[in-house]
Scaffold this motif. Structure first.
Motif, mmCIF file in Angstrom:
data_model
loop_
_atom_site.group_PDB
_atom_site.id
_atom_site.type_symbol
_atom_site.label_atom_id
_atom_site.label_comp_id
_atom_site.label_asym_id
_atom_site.label_seq_id
_atom_site.Cartn_x
_atom_site.Cartn_y
_atom_site.Cartn_z
ATOM 1 N N GLY A 121 0.777 -1.221 0.000
ATOM 2 C CA GLY A 121 0.000 0.000 0.000
ATOM 3 C C GLY A 121 0.813 1.277 0.000
ATOM 4 O O GLY A 121 0.259 2.361 0.214
ATOM 5 N N VAL A 122 2.109 1.182 -0.267
ATOM 6 C CA VAL A 122 2.986 2.355 -0.286
ATOM 7 C C VAL A 122 3.786 2.339 -1.572
ATOM 8 O O VAL A 122 4.340 1.303 -1.968
ATOM 9 C CB VAL A 122 3.938 2.358 0.929
ATOM 10 N N ALA A 123 3.862 3.485 -2.235
ATOM 11 C CA ALA A 123 4.659 3.587 -3.463
ATOM 12 C C ALA A 123 6.075 4.011 -3.092
ATOM 13 O O ALA A 123 6.472 5.169 -3.265
ATOM 14 C CB ALA A 123 4.033 4.572 -4.433
ATOM 15 N N ALA A 124 6.835 3.076 -2.554
ATOM 16 C CA ALA A 124 8.201 3.362 -2.128
ATOM 17 C C ALA A 124 9.022 2.086 -2.216
ATOM 18 O O ALA A 124 8.515 0.983 -1.995
ATOM 19 C CB ALA A 124 8.226 3.908 -0.703
ATOM 20 N N ALA A 125 10.299 2.252 -2.577
ATOM 21 C CA ALA A 125 11.212 1.114 -2.681
ATOM 22 C C ALA A 125 12.594 1.556 -2.238
ATOM 23 O O ALA A 125 12.992 2.701 -2.443
ATOM 24 C CB ALA A 125 11.252 0.596 -4.123
ATOM 25 N N ARG A 126 13.317 0.626 -1.640
ATOM 26 C CA ARG A 126 14.668 0.910 -1.166
ATOM 27 C C ARG A 126 15.635 -0.151 -1.659
ATOM 28 O O ARG A 126 15.307 -1.334 -1.731
ATOM 29 C CB ARG A 126 14.728 0.930 0.366
ATOM 30 N N THR A 127 16.819 0.318 -2.019
ATOM 31 C CA THR A 127 17.968 -0.554 -2.239
ATOM 32 C C THR A 127 18.981 -0.200 -1.158
ATOM 33 O O THR A 127 18.753 0.717 -0.370
ATOM 34 C CB THR A 127 18.578 -0.321 -3.630
ATOM 35 N N PRO A 128 20.127 -0.909 -1.092
ATOM 36 C CA PRO A 128 21.122 -0.501 -0.095
ATOM 37 C C PRO A 128 21.602 0.936 -0.236
ATOM 38 O O PRO A 128 22.061 1.534 0.743
ATOM 39 C CB PRO A 128 22.263 -1.493 -0.353
ATOM 40 N N ASP A 129 21.467 1.534 -1.450
ATOM 41 C CA ASP A 129 22.009 2.871 -1.678
ATOM 42 C C ASP A 129 20.963 3.935 -1.985
ATOM 43 O O ASP A 129 21.257 5.130 -1.882
ATOM 44 C CB ASP A 129 23.006 2.838 -2.849
ATOM 45 N N LEU A 130 19.768 3.536 -2.404
ATOM 46 C CA LEU A 130 18.808 4.507 -2.919
ATOM 47 C C LEU A 130 17.418 4.282 -2.353
ATOM 48 O O LEU A 130 17.067 3.174 -1.928
ATOM 49 C CB LEU A 130 18.732 4.424 -4.451
ATOM 50 N N ARG A 131 16.639 5.351 -2.393
ATOM 51 C CA ARG A 131 15.221 5.273 -2.063
ATOM 52 C C ARG A 131 14.435 6.008 -3.140
ATOM 53 O O ARG A 131 14.801 7.114 -3.551
ATOM 54 C CB ARG A 131 14.940 5.904 -0.709
ATOM 55 N N SER A 132 13.362 5.389 -3.586
ATOM 56 C CA SER A 132 12.453 6.015 -4.542
ATOM 57 C C SER A 132 11.057 5.962 -3.943
ATOM 58 O O SER A 132 10.627 4.924 -3.438
ATOM 59 C CB SER A 132 12.480 5.275 -5.879
ATOM 60 N N ALA A 133 10.366 7.104 -4.004
ATOM 61 C CA ALA A 133 9.026 7.154 -3.425
ATOM 62 C C ALA A 133 8.134 8.087 -4.230
ATOM 63 O O ALA A 133 8.605 9.083 -4.793
ATOM 64 C CB ALA A 133 9.088 7.614 -1.964
ATOM 65 N N VAL A 134 6.857 7.754 -4.274
ATOM 66 C CA VAL A 134 5.826 8.623 -4.836
ATOM 67 C C VAL A 134 4.734 8.748 -3.782
ATOM 68 O O VAL A 134 4.144 7.745 -3.360
ATOM 69 C CB VAL A 134 5.240 8.064 -6.141
ATOM 70 N N ARG A 135 4.474 9.971 -3.345
ATOM 71 C CA ARG A 135 3.465 10.205 -2.303
ATOM 72 C C ARG A 135 2.303 10.989 -2.924
ATOM 73 O O ARG A 135 2.505 12.100 -3.441
ATOM 74 C CB ARG A 135 4.062 10.971 -1.137
ATOM 75 N N PRO A 136 1.077 10.437 -2.891
ATOM 76 C CA PRO A 136 -0.053 11.134 -3.522
ATOM 77 C C PRO A 136 -0.397 12.415 -2.771
ATOM 78 O O PRO A 136 -0.419 12.452 -1.542
ATOM 79 C CB PRO A 136 -1.182 10.112 -3.442
ATOM 80 N N LEU A 137 -0.641 13.483 -3.530
ATOM 81 C CA LEU A 137 -1.090 14.759 -2.969
ATOM 82 C C LEU A 137 -2.553 15.034 -3.297
ATOM 83 O O LEU A 137 -3.274 15.621 -2.493
ATOM 84 C CB LEU A 137 -0.247 15.911 -3.522
#
Length: 639
Positions: A536-552
Motif C-alpha cells: 500500500g505504499v509507493a516506495a522502494a529501497r535498495t542498499p544505496d537509494l530510495r524512490s518514493a511517490v506520495r499522492p497529494l
C-alpha cells in the motif's frame, strides 16, 4: 595499479596523470591481443553490429588508435609501448585493396565514414612521428582511401564533422578535398545550434551526450590542430564555438554526480566516459571557464567511475549488458570512450595536471538550474550527490510525432543514479492504461515553459496528445527515436514539474476521460538483490537509494512494480507508482510528490490549492514559501 594515489594533488579522485597513462596503456595492451595478423583490424569479442565483422574490426582499430594518438601526442612523440608501430602496419594493410584485411571504403560503407575521422585526427595529431615516417606508397593509399569521403552524402547530424576532419587532413597532406563539402557541413552545424551553448544532434529534439563528445569536441579540435585560418573558418566563428562550449560546460558540470557518474540519458551510453571529452577539450584549447582543477575533477571522476581492470571494454555500463547496444554498436564501439582520455594529449606540465582538484558544484552545495534548450530542470542535493533532470523538452522527436516513447529520451526524469527501464511499464512517466493494460505514449509533446520561480523553485510544463502505438512490426535500426506502428489516439495530457530542494511535485491533467486509469510513476531503483517494498505504499529501497511517490491529490492507490533484467545497474529494479481508481476526471488536477534520494528524513510535502479558473496551482510549503504555477490551457493537438 602501479601509480600511487595522490590525495594532496587530487583529493577527490586520487588520480594523477600517471593513472590515466597507465589506464590508456592497459586498454591498448588488452585490445592489442585481438589484433589481426596484418594489424588492420582489432577483432574484439562480442556480438557483431549490423555492419558486420569487417567493419567492427576497423572500428576497433580506429577507436583504439585515438587512445594511442592522445598518449603519444602528450608525450611529445615518445612511445614507450611501441603502439604506433602496430598502427602503422595496420594503416598499410587496411588501405591496400589487395590485402585480405582491406578496409571497406567510406564510399562503400557508412560506418567507415565515422572511423575515417578518428584515423585522420590521429594522423594529424601525431604527424611528425607517424605520418611523416610512412612510406610514400602507404601515404598515397591512405589518401586514396580517405578521399572517397569527398562528395558523399552524410546525415545532417554530428556525422558532418567526420567529413570536415577527414577533408581537412587531406588538404594539409596535399590530397584532394572539397571546400564545398566543408561549407555545406559547417552550415549543418550552424543549424544545430540552440540557446545556451547546446546543440541538437539533428532537427529532432535530440539532446544527449553527443552535444559534448561530438558536436563540441570536433569544432574545437579542428580549430586547434588544423590550419583553418582565412575564409574556411573566420575568427568570429571560432569565437562563437568557444563561447558555446563555455556556456555548455557551465551546465554539463552540474550533470555529473559526486560518484563521477554522467547522466544516464540518451543513446550510445556504451561509450561511458567519453562524456568527459568536452571538459578536456575546453582545457586543451583554453576556451573553458572551468578551472584546471575542476576540469580534472569532473573528467577524472567520470573516468574513474567505471571499472579499470585492464580488460576489454564491453557493450554495457559497468559491465557487459547487451540490451544497451544499438543496431550500430559492435564490439569496438565502446572504445569511443577514448575521447575521455583526451586529457593525455596535454603534457605533464599543463595546469590541468598540476593544479589541485576542486570540488564539483554538487559537492559544494545544492544545484538548481533551468537549461532552456533541452527543456530540463537540473537539480541535485549535496547530501545525496545525485544529479537529476526533470525533462519537458527532449524526446528525440518533433512536436506532433506519432511514434512511441524512446525510453532513453522521453522519460520525465533522468539521473546519475538510475537507468530508464526497458520493461513493459515505464518509469518516470504519467500515462494511461488501455483495456489491454498497455501504457500510453506522449513523445511529440509541446514544451510550454521551463523557468525559475521566486525562492529557488523550478517549474516546467509540457503538453501533448497521448496515444497507444503497436510497434510489433517496426524492426528499423535503433538510433534513439521511438518506433512506429498503428496508432490509437487518446486525450491531451498536461504535465507540470515543480522542484524545490531536489524534491519534485508532479501535476497531471487530461482534457477528456480515457477508458482506463491514470498512473504516475517514479524513479527506478536497481540492485543486485530485490529492492525492499511495503504494501500500500509507493516506495522502494535498495542498499544505496530510495524512490518514493506520495499522492497529494486525486490518486487512490499506491504500488510498486518489480522487474528483473531491465537495467544495467542491477538485476532487480523497482518502480513505485500511484494510480487513480478508474478513469480520471477530465480537467481535474492530479498531483504527487516524487522523490529520489539516499534515505534520511523526508522533506515536508506542500499543500496544494487550485485557483477558481483552474489555470493556477499554488503550492505552500510548511516553512512559509509559496509558489504559483501556471497550468497551460489545452491547445489544439496533432492526432
Amino acid at each position: 595499479m602501479s601509480a600511487v594515489e595522490d590525495r594532496r594533488l587530487s583529493p577527490y579522485t586520487g588520480w594523477t596523470r600517471a593513472h590515466y597513462a597507465a589506464l590508456a596503456d592497459r586498454l591498448l595492451t588488452a585490445a592489442g591481443r585481438y589484433r589481426s595478423p596484418a594489424g588492420a583490424r582489432i577483432d574484439l569479442p562480442g556480438p557483431a553490429s549490423r555492419n558486420g565483422r569487417v567493419s567492427d574490426g576497423l572500428e576497433g582499430f580506429a577507436r583504439t588508435f585515438l587512445i594511442a594518438g592522445f598518449r603519444v601526442a602528450g608525450e611529445g612523440g615518445a612511445d614507450p609501448g611501441g603502439f604506433l608501430e602496430h598502427y602503422a602496419r595496420g594503416l598499410a594493410a587496411g588501405t591496400d585493396p589487395a590485402s585480405p584485411e582491406a578496409w571497406p571504403r567510406p564510399a562503400e560503407l557508412g560506418q567507415s565514414k565515422v572511423e575515417a575521422a578518428s584515423i585522420a585526427l590521429v594522423l594529424q595529431l601525431t604527424r611528425p612521428w607517424l605520418w611523416d615516417r610512412l612510406d610514400d606508397a602507404v601515404r598515397d593509399r591512405v589518401v586514396a582511401w580517405l578521399a572517397t569521403v569527398i562528395g558523399q552524402p552524410y546525415p545532417p547530424i554530428n556525422w558532418v564533422w567526420f567529413r570536415i576532419v577527414v577533408e581537412s587532413f587531406l588538404r594539409e597532406a596535399g590530397g584532394p578535398w572539397s571546400a564545398a563539402d566543408v561549407e555545406e557541413d559547417l552550415a549543418v552545424h550552424a543549424s544545430l545550434r540552440r540557446p545556451g551553448g547546446w546543440l541538437s544532434d539533428g532537427d529532432e529534439r535530440a539532446y544527449d551526450h553527443y552535444t559534448g563528445w561530438a558536436l563540441h569536441l570536433y569544432p574545437l579540435l579542428w580549430t586547434h590542430f588544423f590550419d583553418v585560418t582565412g575564409t574556411l573558418c573566420p575568427g568570429s566563428l571560432r569565437h562563437r564555438w568557444a563561447a558555446d562550449l563555455r556556456d555548455y560546460l557551465d551546465d554539463a558540470v552540474r550533470l555529473v554526480g559526486s560518484d563521477g557518474s554522467p547522466l544516464l540519458q540518451g543513446r550510445s551510453l556504451v561509450y561511458r566516459f567519453a562524456a568527459a571529452a568536452p571538459f578536456w577539450v575546453g582545457a586543451l584549447t583554453g576556451t573553458s571557464r572551468l578551472s584546471p582543477g575542476l576540469t580534472r575533477r569532473v573528467a577524472g571522476g567520470m573516468v574513474r567511475h567505471f571499472p579499470a581492470d585492464g580488460d576489454v571494454l564491453t557493450l554495457g555500463w559497468h559491465h557487459a549488458w547487451p540490451a544497451m547496444r544499438q543496431a550500430y554498436s559492435g564490439p569496438g564501439s565502446p572504445y569511443w570512450a577514448a575521447k575521455g582520455l583526451l586529457g593525455l594529449a596535454m603534457p605533464a606540465h599543463h595546469p590541468v595536471w598540476t593544479d589541485v582538484e576542486e570540488p564539483l558544484p554538487i559537492e559544494t552545495g545544492d544545484v538548481a538550474r533551468v537549461v532552456t534548450a533541452p527543456g530540463w530542470l537540473v537539480s541535485g542535493r549535496r547530501r545525496d550527490g545525485i544529479a537529476l533532470v526533470l525533462n519537458h523538452g527532449t524526446d528525440h522527436a518533433r512536436p506532433g510525432d506519432p511514434r512511441s516513447d524512446s525510453p532513453l529520451y522521453a522519460r520525465l526524469g533522468y539521473s546519475t543514479a538510475t537507468f530508464p527501464t526497458l520493461g513493459s511499464l515505464p518509469d518516470n512517466a504519467v500515462y494511461v492504461l488501455d483495456p489491454d493494460g498497455r501504457a500510453s505514449h506522449r513523445a511529440g509533446f509541446s514544451t510550454c515553459y521551463a523557468t525559475e520561480l521566486p525562492g529557488g523553485v523550478l517549474a516546467a510544463a509540457s503538453q501533448g496528445r497521448v496515444r497507444w502505438v503497436d510497434t510489433s512490426a517496426d524492426d528499423s535500426p535503433d538510433h534513439g527515436s521511438g518506433r512506429s506502428g498503428p496508432v490509437v489516439p487518446g486525450p491531451v495530457l498536461t504535465v507540470v514539474s515543480v522542484v524545490r530542494n531536489g524534491v519534485e511535485v508532479r501535476l497531471a491533467r487530461l482534457d477528456a476521460a480515457p477508458a482506463g486509469p491514470l498512473r504516475l510513476s517514479g524513479w527506478p531503483v536497481s540492485a543486485a538483490t530485490r529492492p525492499s517494498t511495503g504494501p500500500g505504499v509507493a516506495a522502494a529501497r535498495t542498499p544505496d537509494l530510495r524512490s518514493a511517490v506520495r499522492p497529494l491529490r486525486g490518486f487512490a492507490t499506491a504500488e510498486v512494480t518489480v522487474e528483473s533484467g531491465t537495467s544495467p545497474l542491477g538485476e532487480w529494479t523497482a518502480i513505485p507508482f500511484v494510480a487513480t481508481d478508474g478513469p480520471p476526471e477530465p480537467g481535474a488536477v492530479y498531483a504527487a510528490v516524487v522523490v529520489l534520494d539516499r534515505g534520511g528524513p523526508d522533506d515536508p510535502d506542500p499543500s496544494l490549492t487550485i485557483a477558481g479558473d483552474g489555470r493556477t496551482v499554488t503550492l505552500a510549503w510548511p516553512d512559509g514559501l509559496t509558489a504559483e504555477v501556471a497550468l497551460p490551457a489545452f491547445a489544439e493537438q496533432h492526432p
